[in-house]
Design an enzyme around this catalytic site. Structure first.
Site, PDB file in Angstrom:
ATOM      1  CE  LYS A  95      -3.724  -2.016   2.836  1.00 10.92           C
ATOM      2  NZ  LYS A  95      -4.846  -1.854   1.896  1.00 10.92           N
ATOM      3  NE  ARG A 139     -10.838  -9.772  -2.272  1.00  7.84           N
ATOM      4  CZ  ARG A 139     -11.152  -8.827  -3.155  1.00  7.84           C
ATOM      5  NH1 ARG A 139     -11.446  -9.148  -4.409  1.00  7.84           N
ATOM      6  NH2 ARG A 139     -11.179  -7.565  -2.799  1.00  7.84           N
TER       7      ARG A 139
END
Length: 513
Positions: free
Chosen positions: A289, A363
């Site tokens: 990130k 996920r």
């Protein structure tokens, strides 16, 4: 977080009148409304006599107060035995007051009295539970890592007297329920606000275990070796880059009515699975990130925090259903051992996945947990996670997105709006599944498009929900963490969302199935 399991709430009592003694250091919170362009006292009778009301309204008139929502004034009222009165505006006068309006203004009042140890309030005459919840949540503070140099010198709000004409038994039960709910939200906030240096997966699992055992839950923890052996490829894969190995925590409340002979659930008793994302810190892994605001990723376990708090709350409230929480915990870090873009892993249950982006890690751990949760044959499954930045783009900082099977999704969204967490139902279009096709595995973990990211993530999770299970996915990427200023009963930092939504759903299932 203290050494005791969980957050310690202020002591709450309910009284049918203002005590004449022992309140000399207390503040009385009085709601006022806008009436004829001036502030008028609301819910005065039978708690305030006419002299007290006249004195309060005269003082407000001299100050030019209007009773607008959130407007506060601190007054000394000679007709009352308390140290002072805080008036809190509700806005334009109306016949009924929504619970979340009462909760919100109670939170505003508590925040304006952050150095006061004891309060009384007549807000509770409008909605006893909402007033108590708002006062507790509005008074929340997280000071664990403050040294003596910066720690508050006062102890914060420690005692609440809610004034109410409810029957003693009804008032007692309502006060306990409100305190339990607010404590659960505050506990989730504590988890989110604890920095990743002090809440890595092993420590998170230990704290969850302590809370669960204190509430009488059955607790199971799988360490990294057990996860490898059992085939939890998503959790193991995400945790590979960290020196702090992953965990899977299972917390079970067995509240359903059971037969005496075999101990099986009776026909009307339901089982609900809860699943929450527990990434204790998310750098993005190899797909790293940007540095700006990465410190907010301390909140990437907000879903897990809410799920743990909710199953503990279900036990405290003795809900007559089974509630089983499955909570995967990992730290997503870049290193020589981290999973790489292009790797293929095998989710628990056998589905192979091409990892195109290591920053879509939530996920992966959730898919493992969902498959495991479905092995318990639940009637319903609620999963919540700080899953996608796309939630924030689509719905903003305060509105969770809810996806899942249509009827249950709508049920969750409706209840969320009723309790003031304001989730919004979102679709899962069938065509999005094609975006998750892989040339080398059963699925890819992301699509090649920058559009519909929240819905694509929900579509991925849907692939792992067992047939016949009603399910909902609540994306709280922004709502779980307030990066702006405080408002209502919501502080800066961890919010505890969607704890109250999930508990409202559990209560309705317990009542109606």
């Amino acid at each position: 977080m203290s050494s005791d399991p969980g957050y310690q709430a202020p002591v709450v009592t309910v009284s049918s009148s203002i005590p004449r003694r022992g309140v000399g250091d207390s503040v009385l919170i009085v709601p006022v409304v806008t009436r004829d362009d001036a502030a008028a006292v609301l819910a005065a009778a039978p708690f305030l006599d006419k002299d007290a009301v006249r004195e309060i309204e005269a003082a407000l008139k001299s100050l030019g107060a209007t009773g607008g929502e959130g407007q506060t004034h601190r007054l000394v009222v000679s007709a009352l035995p308390v140290a002072s009165v805080l008036t809190i505006g509700l806005g334009k006068e109306r016949d009924e007051w929504p619970a979340d309006t009462v909760r919100r203004v109670a939170g505003n009042a508590a925040r304006s009295l952050d150095k006061v140890a004891a309060v009384l309030t007549t807000l509770s005459a409008l909605d006893l539970e909402a007033a108590i919840e708002g006062l507790i949540l509005g008074s929340y503070r997280f000071t664990e890592f403050r040294s003596a140099k910066t720690a508050p010198k006062d102890g914060g709000l420690r005692a609440i007297t809610a004034l109410s004409q409810e029957s003693k038994s009804r008032a007692r039960d309502a006060a306990q329920r409100a305190t339990d709910i607010a404590t659960a939200v505050a506990t989730a906030r504590d988890f989110v606000n604890t920095p990743p240096s002090h809440l890595h997966p092993d420590e998170f699992a230990k704290r969850a275990k302590a809370l669960g055992e204190a509430a009488g839950l059955e607790v199971e923890i799988l360490d990294d070796k057990a996860l490898v052996k059992a085939g939890y490829g998503g959790i193991v894969g995400v945790g590979k880059g960290s020196s702090r190995p992953p965990r899977l925590v299972r917390l079970s409340h067995k509240g359903a009515v059971r037969t005496r002979t075999r101990g099986a659930r009776t026909g009307g008793s339901k089982r609900v699975a809860l699943v929450g994302k527990g990434i204790t810190f998310d750098t993005g892994g190899i797909s790293i990130k940007p540095a700006a605001n990465m410190h907010h990723m301390t909140s990437d376990m907000g879903g897990a925090a809410a799920v743990i708090a909710t199953v503990v709350l279900a036990a405290k409230q003795k809900l007559p259903i089974d509630v089983i929480a499955t909570v995967p915990m990992a730290e997503n870090m870049p290193s020589a051992t981290a999973q790489r873009p292009g790797d293929v892993l095998t989710q628990y249950g056998g589905t192979t996945v091409e990892v195109l982006n290591t920053d879509a890690e939530g996920r992966l751990i959730l898919a493992d947990a969902i498959v495991r949760a479905c092995e318990d044959n639940p009637d319903y499954l609620i999963e919540t996670s700080t899953l996608t930045g796309a939630q924030t783009v689509a719905l903003g900082s305060r509105t969770p997105g809810v996806m899942g099977s249509d009827a249950f999704r709508d049920r969750v969204a409706t209840l969320s709006q009723q309790v003031g967490e304001n989730a919004w139902a979102m679709p899962l279009p069938e065509e999005l599944k094609d975006d998750l096709k892989s040339t080398v595995a059963d699925l890819a973990n992301v699509s090649g498009s920058r559009f519909a990211g929240m819905l694509v993530a929900g579509t991925y999770l849907r692939e792992f929900v067992a047939d016949g299970v009603e399910w909902a996915h609540i994306d709280v990427a922004a709502p779980a963490y307030n990066s702006g200023g405080p408002w209502g009963y919501t502080p800066k930092g961890g919010t505890g969302v969607p704890t109250r939504t999930m508990f409202a759903v559990l209560e309705e299932i317990a009542r109606e199935g």
